[in-house]
Design an enzyme around this catalytic site. Sequence first.
Site, PDB file in Angstrom:
ATOM      1  CG  ASP A 166      -2.253   0.761   1.208  1.00 48.71           C
ATOM      2  OD1 ASP A 166      -2.050   1.632   0.549  1.00 48.71           O
ATOM      3  OD2 ASP A 166      -3.044   0.298   1.597  1.00 48.71           O
ATOM      4  CG  ASP A 180      -4.154   6.184   1.007  1.00 47.10           C
ATOM      5  OD1 ASP A 180      -5.082   5.351   0.983  1.00 47.10           O
ATOM      6  OD2 ASP A 180      -3.914   7.143   1.330  1.00 47.10           O
ATOM      7  CD  GLU A 214      -8.805   5.249  -1.012  1.00 48.14           C
ATOM      8  OE1 GLU A 214      -9.769   4.825  -0.204  1.00 48.14           O
ATOM      9  OE2 GLU A 214      -7.541   5.932  -0.909  1.00 48.14           O
ATOM     10  CG  HIS A 236      -8.284  -0.334   5.418  1.00 51.24           C
ATOM     11  ND1 HIS A 236      -8.181  -0.684   3.710  1.00 51.24           N
ATOM     12  CD2 HIS A 236      -7.973   0.820   5.404  1.00 51.24           C
ATOM     13  CE1 HIS A 236      -7.743   0.377   3.146  1.00 51.24           C
ATOM     14  NE2 HIS A 236      -7.656   1.338   4.267  1.00 51.24           N
ATOM     15  CG  ASP A 237     -10.650   2.820   4.567  1.00 50.58           C
ATOM     16  OD1 ASP A 237     -10.229   3.041   5.536  1.00 50.58           O
ATOM     17  OD2 ASP A 237     -10.314   3.321   3.523  1.00 50.58           O
TER      18      ASP A 237
HETATM   19  C1  GLC Z   1      -7.402   5.896   2.203  1.00 46.96           C
HETATM   20  C2  GLC Z   1      -7.296   4.714   3.306  1.00 46.96           C
HETATM   21  C3  GLC Z   1      -7.736   5.422   4.508  1.00 46.96           C
HETATM   22  C4  GLC Z   1      -7.094   6.267   5.329  1.00 46.96           C
HETATM   23  C5  GLC Z   1      -7.203   7.696   3.986  1.00 46.96           C
HETATM   24  C6  GLC Z   1      -6.236   8.538   4.269  1.00 46.96           C
HETATM   25  O1  GLC Z   1      -8.790   6.238   1.917  1.00 46.96           O
HETATM   26  O2  GLC Z   1      -7.812   3.627   2.961  1.00 46.96           O
HETATM   27  O3  GLC Z   1      -7.694   4.175   5.441  1.00 46.96           O
HETATM   28  O4  GLC Z   1      -7.621   6.919   6.210  1.00 46.96           O
HETATM   29  O5  GLC Z   1      -6.817   6.936   2.725  1.00 46.96           O
HETATM   30  O6  GLC Z   1      -4.865   8.013   4.033  1.00 46.96           O
END
Ligand code: GLC
Length: 561
Positions: A98, A199, A255, A329-330
Amino acid sequence: MKKDWWKDSVVYQVYPRSFQDSNGDGIGDLQGIISRLDYIKQLGADVIWICPIYPSPNVDYGYDVTDHKTVMESYGTMEDFHELLEEVHRRGLKLVMDFVLNHTSTEHAWFKEAELDKTSKYRNFYFWRPGTKHGPPTDLQSDYGQSVWQYEEHTGEYYLHMNAVKQADLNWENEDVRQAVYEMMRFWLDKGVDGLRIDQLHLISKKEYLPSYEDYVQGKAESKPFQPNGRRIHDYLTEMTEEVFSQYDVMSVGEAGTVTPEEGLTYTGTDEHELNMIFHFQHMELDQQPGKEHWDLKPLELSDLKSVLTKWQKKLENKGWNTLFWCNHDQPRIVSRFGDEGKYRKESAKMLASVLYLMKGTPYIYQGEELGMTNAPFTRIEDYKDIQTVNMYHKRVYEKGYDPKEVMTSILAKSRDHARTPMQWNDGKHAGFTDGTPWLKVNPNYTSINAAEALADPDSILSYYKKLISLRKQYADLMKGSYDLLLPDDPQLFVYIRQTDTRQLLVINNFSDKEAIFQWPDELEREMAQLLLSNYDGGREALPSIELKPFESRVYLLKRD
Ligand code: GLC
Ligand code: CA
């Protein structure tokens, strides 16, 4: 080697903090992951995506990085990392890291220098703006319930943070930033890592100017000056591909919140030299009130879900490639969210797997999803550790005067901590996750929902995931075939066909806790239909009219004339 191996792969996502602790400090670690690789292998996954393992003050548990080139002490050492990579490869698996490149922790050496000295070369690694007489430069709020601007007293200016206060956004307009990031990406790929998950990709290009508060109140500026998916995103991605990804046989997945299927195509289209895949969140936004936050709940309409997933399937059909995910995880646990965590937990968890993972794309299974792990029942705010959850609670209860019970209802439905409770390995102490005190409480249902129980039960959700994954492999040609939705308006059924020139796969799902009738369409071959998978026992014959039990799922193989 085949360049698009990621199209035939199934990815298993590991949240290192909560997967397996090896030394009793209550925090998962790299040695813990190594000890569980055989479990991931037996599931049939091909690739492991591991959430950030870099040093971090853990404001956002690893997504606030202080050094992208080492390993967080509580997770282990670089030696442990090399051992992990070797053990992963020895099993024929691949490892995807990641990578957080939209922001750093404010404790990162770059930021520490930048905040003290306006003339430092690192100053321009971040966004700094003077305040206005109203305070911050603009009124934009983050998902963490605060202004995106934080005043920094040494130099009397504000810095931008689209996430938590301690996650300062990097200024991608600055070429030095980009080169520094590419170099860090290569650092891991040179070690033999098989890909990167990027990310918050959608945030790296911001809108080109920062309107003042005055402009905003006079209506001359939009309320959200920092629009995601900004105009330079594709320049950056093309450059990143050239500088990094094109030099390795690796996979890339970004993402990308707030993207539409049309934009999605521009991120993953094969002619664009961009990423292999992106995560969009349109199907994760259907149980929230439009224009509001994800905490503002609304029941899911099945027709919305069919429509969103189908649009992505069709739009990317021959040009791009989809990710298929219910959990990460979110996100809360899918069986609690769109299934039934009570009476039909097993049936609904299996049905949800069939619905999504037989579509076209690469499945991403999040740790514990294959066990049908559920949301945690914690009703005290003290039991939550996620900054987003905790900030929202304080803001709504203490600043906005919401009823704490109503706020807790939202948390029980949507907190990120539901995904982060420790992995449930067995019915022993702390679910076999740790000998010490787990950093986040274990879901008390570990006594019945755990991997040991699931491994021993041929009818478990885990066993179903295994069958589903091997079905994907066995019918790899069909998994590359086309996708077409049937019955778009049916309020209970989610049915689709996958097909090649010679064969069809008919995927029938009852997405409800009531019985449902499926009428076999005349144009589809029926008499020779072969049942490949179902979540109920018995003959499950392909009748002209099929009575489906609650959450029943059936997958038939048909020949084409
Ligand atoms: C992404 C991650 C999340 C994190 C955010 C800020 O959305 O998946 O867990 O809080 O980025 O880095
Ligand atoms: Ca540990």
